[in-house]
Design an enzyme around this catalytic site. Structure first.
Site, PDB file in Angstrom:
ATOM      1  N   LYS A 290      -2.897   6.898   1.105  1.00 50.47           N
ATOM      2  CA  LYS A 290      -2.767   7.331   2.320  1.00 50.47           C
ATOM      3  C   LYS A 290      -1.871   8.470   2.125  1.00 50.47           C
ATOM      4  CE  LYS A 290      -2.696   4.611   6.900  1.00 50.47           C
ATOM      5  NZ  LYS A 290      -4.190   5.027   7.390  1.00 50.47           N
TER       6      LYS A 290
ATOM      7  N   GLU B  92     -16.585   4.710   4.898  1.00 50.72           N
ATOM      8  CA  GLU B  92     -15.907   4.863   5.850  1.00 50.72           C
ATOM      9  C   GLU B  92     -15.556   5.382   7.095  1.00 50.72           C
ATOM     10  OE1 GLU B  92     -11.724   4.521   5.098  1.00 50.72           O
ATOM     11  OE2 GLU B  92     -12.400   5.793   3.898  1.00 50.72           O
TER      12      GLU B  92
ATOM     13  N   ARG C 160       0.754  -1.191  -0.208  1.00 50.39           N
ATOM     14  CA  ARG C 160      -0.208   0.052   0.809  1.00 50.39           C
ATOM     15  C   ARG C 160       0.857   1.266   0.310  1.00 50.39           C
ATOM     16  NH1 ARG C 160      -4.541   0.023   4.879  1.00 50.39           N
ATOM     17  NH2 ARG C 160      -3.075   1.030   5.615  1.00 50.39           N
TER      18      ARG C 160
HETATM   19  N1  PXG Z   1     -10.059   4.118   6.348  1.00 52.28           N
HETATM   20  C1  PXG Z   1      -9.267   5.114   6.515  1.00 52.28           C
HETATM   21  C2  PXG Z   1      -9.541   6.792   5.735  1.00 52.28           C
HETATM   22  C3  PXG Z   1      -7.481   5.157   7.615  1.00 52.28           C
HETATM   23  O1  PXG Z   1      -7.195   6.317   7.786  1.00 52.28           O
HETATM   24  C4  PXG Z   1      -8.675   2.788   7.652  1.00 52.28           C
HETATM   25  C5  PXG Z   1      -9.196   3.143   6.371  1.00 52.28           C
HETATM   26  C6  PXG Z   1      -8.190   1.684   8.134  1.00 52.28           C
HETATM   27  O2  PXG Z   1      -7.303   0.852   7.421  1.00 52.28           O
HETATM   28  P1  PXG Z   1      -5.548  -0.408   8.290  1.00 52.28           P
HETATM   29  O3  PXG Z   1      -5.203  -1.162   7.421  1.00 52.28           O
HETATM   30  O4  PXG Z   1      -5.484  -0.025   9.046  1.00 52.28           O
HETATM   31  O5  PXG Z   1      -6.952  -1.426   8.920  1.00 52.28           O
HETATM   32  C7  PXG Z   1      -7.320   3.821   8.274  1.00 52.28           C
HETATM   33  C8  PXG Z   1      -6.333   3.670   8.920  1.00 52.28           C
HETATM   34  C9  PXG Z   1      -2.716   7.559  12.140  1.00 52.28           C
HETATM   35  C10 PXG Z   1      -2.990   6.077  12.307  1.00 52.28           C
HETATM   36  O6  PXG Z   1      -1.411   7.292  11.649  1.00 52.28           O
HETATM   37  C11 PXG Z   1      -4.524   5.968  10.632  1.00 52.28           C
HETATM   38  C12 PXG Z   1      -4.515   4.555  10.227  1.00 52.28           C
HETATM   39  C13 PXG Z   1      -3.648   3.427  10.680  1.00 52.28           C
HETATM   40  C14 PXG Z   1      -2.892   3.212  11.337  1.00 52.28           C
HETATM   41  C15 PXG Z   1      -1.931   4.930  12.145  1.00 52.28           C
HETATM   42  O7  PXG Z   1      -3.250   8.391  11.939  1.00 52.28           O
HETATM   43  N2  PXG Z   1      -5.562   4.481   8.910  1.00 52.28           N
END
Ligand code: PXG
Length: 305
Positions: free
Chosen positions: A171, A204, A72
């Site tokens: 991201k 989401e 990713r």
């Molecule tokens: N949607 C969004 C918009 C996210 O930012 C997820 C779904 C979940 O994805 P994962 O791959 O974690 O299952 C995210 C994840 C941070 C931080 O430091 C942000 C996320 C995950 C971990 C840390 O802000 N976002």
């Protein structure tokens, strides 16, 4: 659900404890003390949000789904024409080295890649020294009662990025729309906010994907609803299908959410957590449901056993 003060909510989501030891931070191949871990004020990551990031988690010293996170990250970087100055193997080694140096086994790993330092002006040709930063720290999770009781969420007025403007699959360091939605949640006394896409469909939450359970079937918005393709979401879909449940990736409306039997969120930080109230409507009987609890347990086994 008990009411939490804004201060305790901020603490829960800030992700670190002031009294905790200061961990070394890896930047471009070197480890720095926190106070010395810096990037330039001319870095385009700061000036323009020009960069990408990943949030990962290690369990017992093993990084969960590292390969998927690296995929990713590389895909996000490719989409913004940012060439990482190291290989996947080098980054993987650096993550493990940083965790080991800091004596961390169960930890949060934050990778940030900025476009780097250049002149003012956002043309990327003026910034040619990408900064790769690895922060490892204790993971701060919601207090256990949030898992046993479930979360209350609201729908944010702030929409998720329109995919035709900036793909939510990237991201990127532009998380302002999610930040604004998170502020809306906090102001409403909630930990999370539901974000709709440009068509008014459910996308989401600010840092989590969403699932509904209706008549035993799991429903979750598809990638083209304008979501981040969550790695926890993928793992939960696999776990659900392996246990014989049907999972459908379909467009979801707010009404579908209100009338669902169960609602839960997935994400690196929250793992799997029940939602028991949305916009003041109780979901099901207002308690975490059996499908959510089953998947929580399966996810726990997947990550810890
Ligand atoms: N949607 C969004 C918009 C996210 O930012 C997820 C779904 C979940 O994805 P994962 O791959 O974690 O299952 C995210 C994840 C941070 C931080 O430091 C942000 C996320 C995950 C971990 C840390 O802000 N976002």
């Amino acid at each position: 659900m008990s009411v939490h003060t804004p201060a305790s909510r901020a603490d829960a989501s800030r992700g670190h404890d002031e009294a905790a030891p200061s961990f070394k931070i890896w930047i471009n191949g070197k480890l720095y003390d926190k106070a010395d871990a810096k990037v330039s004020v001319y870095d385009h990551g700061l000036l323009y949000g020009d960069g990408v990031f990943e949030g990962l988690r290690s369990y017992g010293g093993r990084v969960f789904r590292l390969e998927q996170h690296l995929d990713r990250l590389w895909n996000s970087a490719k989409a913004i024409l940012l060439e990482l100055p190291l290989t996947r193997e080098e980054l993987a080694r650096a993550i493990h080295e940083t965790l080991q140096t800091n004596g961390l086994e169960d930890a949060y790993v934050r990778i940030t890649v900025t476009r780097g330092c250049g002149t003012l002006g956002f043309d990327p040709k003026h910034a040619a020294d990408p900064q790769v930063i690895i922060i490892t720290d204790h993971i701060t999770v919601y207090p256990p009662e949030f898992y046993s009781r479930g979360l209350e969420i609201i729908t944010a007025a702030t929409q998720r990025n329109n995919p035709s403007a900036l793909s939510p699959r990237i991201k990127s360091l532009n998380y302002l729309n999610n930040v604004l939605a998170k502020i809306e949640a906090t102001q409403a006394g909630c930990m999370e906010a539901l974000m709709l896409n440009h068509k008014g469909e459910v996308a989401e939450c600010t840092a989590d994907n969403i699932f509904l359970v209706r008549d035993g079937v799991l429903l979750t918005p598809p990638t083209d609803a304008g979501i981040l393709e969550g790695i926890t979401r993928d793992a939960v879909i696999e776990l659900a299908r392996a246990s014989g449940r049907e999972v459908r990736e379909v467009a979801i409306t707010r009404h579908d959410v209100y009338i669902a039997d169960e609602v839960f969120l997935t994400g690196t930080a929250v793992e799997v957590i029940a939602v028991v109230k949305v916009d003041s409507r109780p979901i099901g009987d207002g308690k975490p449901g059996p499908v959510t609890q089953d998947l929580q347990e399966r996810f726990r086994k997947l990550t810890r056993d």
